[in-house]
Design an enzyme around this catalytic site. Sequence first.
Site, PDB file in Angstrom:
ATOM      1  N   ASP A  13       0.815  -1.225   0.000  1.00 23.26           N
ATOM      2  CA  ASP A  13       0.000   0.000   0.000  1.00 23.26           C
ATOM      3  C   ASP A  13       0.843   1.266   0.000  1.00 23.26           C
ATOM      4  OD1 ASP A  13      -2.303  -1.680   0.281  1.00 23.26           O
ATOM      5  OD2 ASP A  13      -1.795  -1.862   2.394  1.00 23.26           O
ATOM      6  N   LYS A  16       2.173   2.291  -5.137  1.00 26.31           N
ATOM      7  CA  LYS A  16       2.946   1.864  -6.316  1.00 26.31           C
ATOM      8  C   LYS A  16       2.209   2.176  -7.609  1.00 26.31           C
ATOM      9  CE  LYS A  16       3.107  -2.356  -4.619  1.00 26.31           C
ATOM     10  NZ  LYS A  16       2.761  -2.204  -3.215  1.00 26.31           N
ATOM     11  N   GLY A  40      -4.409  -3.953  -4.480  1.00 25.17           N
ATOM     12  CA  GLY A  40      -5.417  -2.996  -4.915  1.00 25.17           C
ATOM     13  C   GLY A  40      -4.728  -1.676  -5.114  1.00 25.17           C
ATOM     14  N   HIS A  41      -4.925  -1.049  -6.240  1.00 28.13           N
ATOM     15  CA  HIS A  41      -4.342   0.280  -6.369  1.00 28.13           C
ATOM     16  C   HIS A  41      -5.345   1.249  -6.953  1.00 28.13           C
ATOM     17  CE1 HIS A  41      -2.306  -2.402  -9.411  1.00 28.13           C
ATOM     18  NE2 HIS A  41      -3.211  -1.802 -10.111  1.00 28.13           N
ATOM     19  N   GLN A 246       2.031  -5.990  -3.429  1.00 29.49           N
ATOM     20  CA  GLN A 246       2.505  -6.157  -2.044  1.00 29.49           C
ATOM     21  C   GLN A 246       3.914  -5.560  -1.889  1.00 29.49           C
ATOM     22  OE1 GLN A 246       1.168  -9.431  -3.462  1.00 29.49           O
ATOM     23  NE2 GLN A 246      -0.756  -8.423  -3.053  1.00 29.49           N
TER      24      GLN A 246
END
Length: 449
Positions: A13, A16, A40-41, A246
């Site tokens: 988190d 990225k 998740g981004h 990650q």
Amino acid sequence: MPGVVIVGAQWGDEGKGKITDLLAQRATAIVRFQGGNNAGHTIVRDGEEFKFHLIPSGILHADKMCVIGNGVVVDPRVLLSEIDGLKRAGVSVGNLRLSANAHLIMPYHVLLDQAGETKLGKLSIGTTRRGIGPCYADKALRLGIRVQDLLDEKILRTKIRAAIEPKQQALRELSVQRRKARKEAGEEAKGIEASDLVPDPRLDVHAMVEEHVNYGHRLEPHIADTAKLCWDALDSGQTVIFEGAQAALLDLDHGTYPFVTSSNPIAGAACVGAGVGPADIDEVWGIAKAYATRVGAGPFPTELHEEIGERMVERGHEFGTTTGRRRRCGWMDLVALRYAVRLNRMDSLAITKLDVLSGIGPLRVAVRYRSKEGAVLDSFPYHQSILHSATPEYEELPGFDEELGECREEADLPQAARDFLAYVSEFVRVPVRLVGVGPDREQTVWLDS
Ligand code: IMP
């Protein structure tokens, strides 16, 4: 360039997605190489927010090839819903390629992850419950279903049968145990329970095969030999970005095991997860937040439980993109960051969310740990028990009160913010080249270091 790896340098988190989106401007292809929809981004562009779990961040660039590499575990339902969502938003997905060798997260993986999490009791890892661990486990057991299997109904049926067979007994036992425990506690079933598995329509082989053949038809235009696509791009001197999910401290081998994910998010894994050689990698970027966060359980030496941690949660909107869980927050840990720098042999650092630290000062960064016996630990301890009980020692740095959201150049940053970045950079011996000062793509400062 041309082979650039982007990895998380903390516990995930770090933002990225935004950095990949920025660096992607110079690239021909963006390749994800591990993880699945546990990631998740969020990318904010011109005020519009896009959330992805599986599709590489570069999808918003119509002229870039976006690759889901062989090392990724793919839940086809999630992938198809992301594809549909993008189409609805008017974003083309014609540039999306999916490795025929990537493994599929099947319904039984998701159910096992959810049931297994509950069963771990006190030792819960706090997984994202998306079936990631069981899918990678089946891959290692040679019981995995791959993307290419979607294109052959006969093989698909045989493989699904083989994969389900050894799990039936465990699921049945788990179901009986849980039913008994719930009965004793006088509880009603909530959400997906292990008892749902017996009999569970989602585990009906005939229905599963039919459903997955249908997924195969829909995904077929995207399925490709993605390693070859990477070789062709690299061999012709084009830039390829390998995007990690990650982060280093969640790495299955080098992270805080067992409180880790089931893949290798470090730079070396880009080769395995995309099918390229180490010599194809020219540059490694690490992404770290100006503070630290962690979701799920596991050691976190600089964790803050008091008001400052709460302010980081509030100012940084520290809730997971995938599960909505509140992230644990703490000071930046330079001992852990130096470890991540070495594991990945980083060339450049991007420090994100520097704006969140405004008004929080004085700032602290952990520069060493002290073991409970009083020993000074300058490096990240390999022994988990030592890490669990280690206390961080801090360097205190002046804070800043100015809001940074409008800063676009190094000179716009307050002196204290620049000193903070210089301290981090000198400590870990890697230049900080990019700084995030807000969620939007434009809210970025390039440093000349
Ligand atoms: P899994 O990857 O779902 O098996 O979860 C294992 C551990 O990794 C848990 O502590 C999760 O919270 C953590 N994790 C997995 N993906 C992410 C991520 O994208 N960001 C932060 N933590 C993650």
